[in-house]
Design an enzyme around this catalytic site. Structure first.
Site, mmCIF file in Angstrom:
data_model
loop_
_atom_site.group_PDB
_atom_site.id
_atom_site.type_symbol
_atom_site.label_atom_id
_atom_site.label_comp_id
_atom_site.label_asym_id
_atom_site.label_seq_id
_atom_site.Cartn_x
_atom_site.Cartn_y
_atom_site.Cartn_z
ATOM 1 N N ASP A 9 -0.261 2.771 8.902
ATOM 2 C CA ASP A 9 1.074 3.376 8.366
ATOM 3 C C ASP A 9 0.921 4.793 8.112
ATOM 4 O O ASP A 9 0.875 5.340 7.133
ATOM 5 C CB ASP A 9 1.074 2.581 7.326
ATOM 6 C CG ASP A 9 0.410 2.822 6.029
ATOM 7 O OD1 ASP A 9 -0.886 2.950 6.276
ATOM 8 O OD2 ASP A 9 0.554 2.229 4.917
ATOM 9 N N ASP A 14 -4.659 7.880 7.338
ATOM 10 C CA ASP A 14 -4.212 7.034 8.679
ATOM 11 C C ASP A 14 -4.199 8.187 10.009
ATOM 12 O O ASP A 14 -4.921 7.866 10.969
ATOM 13 C CB ASP A 14 -3.143 6.248 8.680
ATOM 14 C CG ASP A 14 -2.768 5.244 7.797
ATOM 15 O OD1 ASP A 14 -2.918 4.328 8.021
ATOM 16 O OD2 ASP A 14 -2.210 5.647 6.456
ATOM 17 N N ASN A 36 3.184 3.205 3.815
ATOM 18 C CA ASN A 36 3.208 4.637 3.142
ATOM 19 C C ASN A 36 4.592 5.348 3.130
ATOM 20 O O ASN A 36 4.895 6.015 2.451
ATOM 21 C CB ASN A 36 2.273 5.657 3.756
ATOM 22 C CG ASN A 36 0.910 5.029 3.357
ATOM 23 O OD1 ASN A 36 0.606 4.683 2.427
ATOM 24 N ND2 ASN A 36 -0.309 5.504 4.499
ATOM 25 N N THR A 120 -5.357 -0.244 8.789
ATOM 26 C CA THR A 120 -5.403 0.567 7.738
ATOM 27 C C THR A 120 -3.952 0.681 7.009
ATOM 28 O O THR A 120 -3.748 1.568 6.212
ATOM 29 C CB THR A 120 -6.018 2.019 8.190
ATOM 30 O OG1 THR A 120 -4.901 2.401 9.141
ATOM 31 C CG2 THR A 120 -7.118 1.795 8.846
ATOM 32 N N PHE A 161 -3.328 -0.584 -2.859
ATOM 33 C CA PHE A 161 -2.096 -0.673 -2.420
ATOM 34 C C PHE A 161 -1.938 -1.485 -1.034
ATOM 35 O O PHE A 161 -0.950 -2.299 -1.002
ATOM 36 C CB PHE A 161 -1.759 0.832 -1.740
ATOM 37 C CG PHE A 161 -0.265 1.180 -1.152
ATOM 38 C CD1 PHE A 161 0.725 0.980 -1.954
ATOM 39 C CD2 PHE A 161 -0.405 1.267 0.204
ATOM 40 C CE1 PHE A 161 2.036 1.431 -1.310
ATOM 41 C CE2 PHE A 161 0.709 1.430 1.102
ATOM 42 C CZ PHE A 161 1.918 1.505 0.265
ATOM 43 N N ASN A 162 -2.717 -1.454 -0.005
ATOM 44 C CA ASN A 162 -2.404 -2.197 1.221
ATOM 45 C C ASN A 162 -2.505 -3.560 0.908
ATOM 46 O O ASN A 162 -1.821 -4.427 1.710
ATOM 47 C CB ASN A 162 -3.652 -1.941 2.355
ATOM 48 C CG ASN A 162 -3.406 -0.361 2.807
ATOM 49 O OD1 ASN A 162 -2.652 0.174 2.724
ATOM 50 N ND2 ASN A 162 -4.777 0.202 3.245
ATOM 51 N N HIS A 234 -9.782 7.330 2.962
ATOM 52 C CA HIS A 234 -9.530 5.991 3.018
ATOM 53 C C HIS A 234 -9.904 5.305 4.327
ATOM 54 O O HIS A 234 -10.793 4.485 4.538
ATOM 55 C CB HIS A 234 -8.450 5.184 2.269
ATOM 56 C CG HIS A 234 -8.079 5.788 1.024
ATOM 57 N ND1 HIS A 234 -9.092 5.539 -0.140
ATOM 58 C CD2 HIS A 234 -7.143 6.666 0.579
ATOM 59 C CE1 HIS A 234 -8.195 6.030 -1.223
ATOM 60 N NE2 HIS A 234 -7.281 6.727 -0.795
ATOM 61 N N ASP A 235 -8.803 5.499 5.035
ATOM 62 C CA ASP A 235 -8.538 4.728 6.477
ATOM 63 C C ASP A 235 -9.721 4.877 7.504
ATOM 64 O O ASP A 235 -10.168 3.878 8.061
ATOM 65 C CB ASP A 235 -7.242 5.003 6.877
ATOM 66 C CG ASP A 235 -6.065 4.344 5.982
ATOM 67 O OD1 ASP A 235 -6.547 3.516 5.176
ATOM 68 O OD2 ASP A 235 -4.966 4.889 6.363
HETATM 69 C C1 BDR Z 1 -4.551 2.994 1.426
HETATM 70 O O1 BDR Z 1 -3.387 3.196 0.832
HETATM 71 C C2 BDR Z 1 -2.597 4.181 1.574
HETATM 72 O O2 BDR Z 1 -2.024 5.014 0.797
HETATM 73 C C3 BDR Z 1 -3.430 4.854 2.482
HETATM 74 O O3 BDR Z 1 -3.076 5.280 3.683
HETATM 75 C C4 BDR Z 1 -4.817 3.963 2.587
HETATM 76 O O4 BDR Z 1 -4.494 3.062 3.812
HETATM 77 C C5 BDR Z 1 -5.318 3.311 -0.021
HETATM 78 O O5 BDR Z 1 -5.090 2.770 -1.005
HETATM 79 CA CA CA Z 2 -2.943 3.691 5.493
#
Ligand code: BDR
Ligand code: CA
Length: 317
Positions: A9, A14, A36, A120, A161-162, A234-235
């Site tokens: 996303d 990403d 996102n 991701t 979040f994910n 993160h991703d």
């Molecule tokens: C995840 O949430 C999204 O905002 C980032 O792209 C990442 O995949 C981190 O919590």
């Molecule tokens: Ca992401």
């Protein structure tokens, strides 16, 4: 080279994952999922990034909302476009005329036993694909996910979040029986680029400079919203086990998703107790191991990801 499909996303981190995958793996396809930003915006971002980095992987758009409910509103971390901070080129192609689930199934069928599905974003597309075609779980070599946390969350006190945006999908994926790798926020927040490292990216060509602008925006957001002093990558961490397993240490254990908690919905519950040790020998695991869970990132990881961005910049020039 390992064939990989990236379900994402974009999203600043990403975008980094797209480049990291294209540099070290055989990036066969990209699928997009709301998160996102809206599905329309993240799909556009994926296509714009493909143009900028000269990636020719096919792109298909997937779910516009989670399995239940309407999905996230007002996600500010990545800005109004979902990837604020730089002017990306207009996409020079449209997404494929098929749903992401169809592209996942076609790619997995074509690379039976070999394809790594890297997710991701929210796990909605992956859950839909697994439920549409029960054979998918045997076609995949692995699923690797950025999601969850064994510590604090970012969506809520305890939920990342994910996972939080579609806990039902995450639950289905973690129970699917596919060999699965999970890297959570507790690890990815330790894989962050500093303002100085971002500044040094600016010495490169157009792609590197654009990535520096994007990461500056992301660092600023993370500083304002979460008080961080590095931009978390993160991703790209999700790809590490298939690029260089020495860069993150993983442990085989159980991770389950909280679906019903009044305060904890979307939290990931990981078994990290020292089972079988002399002190805690009486504790029995609550669930069978279902994932390889990231525990410790190497200090070599951030430089390795930055080097991939620079190499992709040279390729795109
Ligand atoms: C995840 O949430 C999204 O905002 C980032 O792209 C990442 O995949 C981190 O919590
Ligand atoms: Ca992401």
């Amino acid at each position: 080279m390992t064939p990989v499909l990236l379900d994402c996303d974009p999203g600043h981190d990403d975008a980094v994952a797209m480049l990291y995958a294209a540099r070290h793996l055989d990036l066969r396809a990209i699928t997009t999922v709301y998160g996102n930003q809206t599905l329309e915006k993240v799909t556009r971002n994926a296509l714009a990034l493909c143009r900028l980095a000269r990636l020719d992987a096919p792109v298909a758009a997937g779910a516009a909302k989670p399995l239940l409910g309407e999905g996230p509103k007002d996600v500010t971390i990545h800005g109004k476009t979902g990837i604020d901070g730089a002017e990306l080129p207009e996409p020079d192609r449209a997404p494929l005329d098929i749903h992401a689930v169809e592209l996942i199934l076609r790619t997995a069928r074509a690379h039976r036993g070999e394809l790594v599905l890297a997710a991701t974003g929210a796990l909605t597309n992956v859950a839909l694909a697994l439920s549409t075609e029960p054979k998918l779980k045997d076609w995949l070599r692995a699923i690797t996910i950025m999601g969850g946390s064994t510590g604090i969350g970012n969506s809520t006190e305890v939920a990342e979040f994910n996972i939080h945006v579609d806990p039902e999908a995450a639950d289905m994926v973690l129970r699917a029986g596919v060999p699965t790798w999970v890297v959570g926020l507790d690890v990815t927040r330790r894989v962050g680029v500093t303002a100085e490292q971002i500044a040094s990216l600016r010495e490169g060509g157009r792609l590197a400079r654009t990535m520096a602008d994007l990461l500056d925006f992301f660092l600023d957001s993370l500083r304002r919203v979460h008080g961080l002093n590095t931009a978390s990558l993160h991703d790209p961490c999700a790809l590490v086990p298939f690029i260089d397993p020495g860069l993150i240490e993983y442990r085989h254990t159980s991770v389950r998703v909280e679906l019903a908690g009044t305060l904890t919905r979307g939290m990931t519950v990981a078994e990290l107790r020292r089972l079988g040790s002399t002190q805690l020998g009486h504790i029995r695991p609550s669930a069978a191991p279902n994932v390889h869970l990231a525990r410790e990132p190497s200090p070599r990881l951030v430089p390795h990801i930055l080097a991939a961005i620079r190499e992709m910049d040279v390729r795109a020039t």
